[in-house]
Enzyme design. Structure first.
Site, PDB file in Angstrom:
ATOM      1  CB  CYS A  12     -45.919 -21.743  57.705  1.00 54.64           C
ATOM      2  SG  CYS A  12     -45.644 -20.832  59.229  1.00 54.64           S
ATOM      3  CG  HIS A  42     -51.685 -16.544  67.462  1.00 51.62           C
ATOM      4  ND1 HIS A  42     -51.692 -15.383  66.738  1.00 51.62           N
ATOM      5  CD2 HIS A  42     -51.304 -16.183  68.728  1.00 51.62           C
ATOM      6  CE1 HIS A  42     -51.345 -14.366  67.520  1.00 51.62           C
ATOM      7  NE2 HIS A  42     -51.097 -14.839  68.725  1.00 51.62           N
ATOM      8  CB  CYS A  96     -41.335 -15.865  61.184  1.00 53.27           C
ATOM      9  SG  CYS A  96     -41.292 -16.362  59.461  1.00 53.27           S
ATOM     10  CG  HIS A 124     -51.257 -10.168  64.816  1.00 49.91           C
ATOM     11  ND1 HIS A 124     -49.919 -10.481  64.694  1.00 49.91           N
ATOM     12  CD2 HIS A 124     -51.930 -11.331  64.698  1.00 49.91           C
ATOM     13  CE1 HIS A 124     -49.813 -11.796  64.492  1.00 49.91           C
ATOM     14  NE2 HIS A 124     -51.015 -12.329  64.485  1.00 49.91           N
ATOM     15  CD  GLU A 126     -46.334  -9.983  60.937  1.00 51.50           C
ATOM     16  OE1 GLU A 126     -47.039 -11.003  60.900  1.00 51.50           O
ATOM     17  OE2 GLU A 126     -45.964  -9.360  59.921  1.00 51.50           O
ATOM     18  CB  THR A 163     -45.890 -11.858  57.270  1.00 49.24           C
ATOM     19  OG1 THR A 163     -46.383 -12.229  58.555  1.00 49.24           O
ATOM     20  CG2 THR A 163     -44.575 -11.135  57.394  1.00 49.24           C
ATOM     21  CB  CYS A 192     -44.548 -14.846  54.435  1.00 47.11           C
ATOM     22  SG  CYS A 192     -45.725 -16.114  54.862  1.00 47.11           S
ATOM     23  CG  ASN A 222     -52.118 -18.122  59.151  1.00 45.76           C
ATOM     24  OD1 ASN A 222     -52.588 -19.170  58.739  1.00 45.76           O
ATOM     25  ND2 ASN A 222     -51.403 -18.058  60.269  1.00 45.76           N
ATOM     26  CB  SER A 264     -50.082 -21.830  64.072  1.00 52.48           C
ATOM     27  OG  SER A 264     -51.262 -21.085  63.940  1.00 52.48           O
TER      28      SER A 264
HETATM   29 FE1  F3S Z   1     -45.357 -18.614  58.864  1.00 54.80          FE
HETATM   30 FE2  F3S Z   1     -43.510 -16.812  58.981  1.00 54.80          FE
HETATM   31 FE3  F3S Z   1     -45.269 -16.726  57.072  1.00 54.80          FE
HETATM   32  S1  F3S Z   1     -44.586 -17.668  60.710  1.00 54.80           S
HETATM   33  S2  F3S Z   1     -47.118 -17.590  57.970  1.00 54.80           S
HETATM   34  S3  F3S Z   1     -43.716 -18.308  57.347  1.00 54.80           S
HETATM   35  S4  F3S Z   1     -44.470 -15.005  58.215  1.00 54.80           S
END
Ligand code: F3S
Length: 288
Positions: A12, A42, A96, A124, A126, A163, A192, A222, A264
């Site tokens: 991403c 990660h 991010c 986590h 975040e 997010t 996000c 994610n 990731s």
């Molecule tokens: Fe990537 Fe940022 Fe979304 S790291 S998954 S764009 S919150």
């Protein structure tokens, strides 16, 4: 057999940016130690590649004497930023921008007297950073049960989400919050855009496929979410980190295989997964 890769796959925007920032910090600080506080992203394979270039992952600031500390894409609490500076290390921030925006919402809600309720995984990084920006007073829930059980000590709350949560889980939590007796509820959509697109394209592919492979780190929030979503649609869904975990039996007699990946997961892992599946299918065909 047909093999399809989800429309939204690979790194991403936030992950690409964090890797770029870390590489820049390494380039600018030759001769000085450069650390990332936690894994920069990660994905163990990418972390290993970066460690060969000199980026050392650390869990705590204790034990380091000098150098540059890179904040990961997941962000860090204000206390951690202050501590890095107080110890005299240089800080490079790769948080991010989507996470930063959620951090700002936490700080502003908390400053205005709202209790911040965060939907996410309390362990986590975040969520830990969001908790810190909410002056360490937020309530973290992971689902509707959490909303029912938690003692939320305020009549006015602000609700935000990690997010990378699923929109479905967030919608359920919002509905549950609205059943409770709060006099004011402010709701922020902090999931996000990449997460929404990725989940949508993985779900679409899962509906069309007989087997779904989700490629991504075991620690990646994610990726775990993609696995949950796809396994609810396609019962033969498997979460792997690399192609080495694939089993030929998963593909026997199947018509279409879908591959989705966490934010990731690098493209080379996705391509590797595709070519190993192809070679397994070809071997099975030859044998039979
Ligand atoms: Fe990537 Fe940022 Fe979304 S790291 S998954 S764009 S919150």
């Amino acid at each position: 057999m047909k093999i399809e890769i989800a429309e939204c796959s690979g790194f991403c925007f936030g992950v690409k940016r964090a890797i770029g920032i870390a590489k820049q910090a390494l380039g600018k600080n030759r001769g000085k130690p450069v650390y990332s506080l936690g894994h920069i992203i990660h994905n163990s394979q990418v972390v290993e590649e970066l460690s060969k270039e000199g980026l050392k992952s650390i869990d705590s600031l204790d034990g380091i004497k000098e150098g540059v500390v890179v904040i990961t894409s997941h962000g860090a609490s204000p206390e951690i930023f202050s501590e890095i500076k107080a110890r005299g290390f240089e800080v490079v921030d790769a948080t991010c921008p989507y996470v930063m925006s959620a951090q700002k919402i936490c700080a502003s809600l908390s400053g205005e007297g709202y209790t911040v309720v965060i939907l996410g995984d309390s362990q986590h990084p975040e969520v830990k950073s969001l908790f810190g920006f909410a002056e360490n007073k937020a309530v973290v829930v992971k689902d509707t049960e959490g909303v029912k059980k938690e003692n939320i000590p305020s009549k006015i709350i602000g609700l935000i989400s990690q997010t990378t949560q699923s929109t479905e889980n967030y919608s359920k939590v919002i509905r549950e919050v609205l059943k409770r007796d709060f006099s004011e509820v402010r709701i922020f959509n902090t999931i996000c855009n990449d997460t929404k697109k990725r989940q949508g394209s993985a779900a679409k592919l899962a509906r069309e496929s007989d087997v779904m492979i989700i490629a991504g780190g075991r620690m990646s929030a994610n990726t775990k979410r993609l696995f949950e979503i796809c396994s609810g649609i396609c019962k033969d869904t498997y979460h792997i980190e690399t192609a080495r975990e694939l089993k030929p039996g998963w593909f026997e007699g199947k018509g279409q295989v879908g591959i989705a990946s966490g934010a990731s997961t690098p493209d080379w892992i996705i391509e590797d997964v595709k070519s190993v599946i192809l070679s397994m299918v070809e071997t099975n065909t030859t044998v039979s």
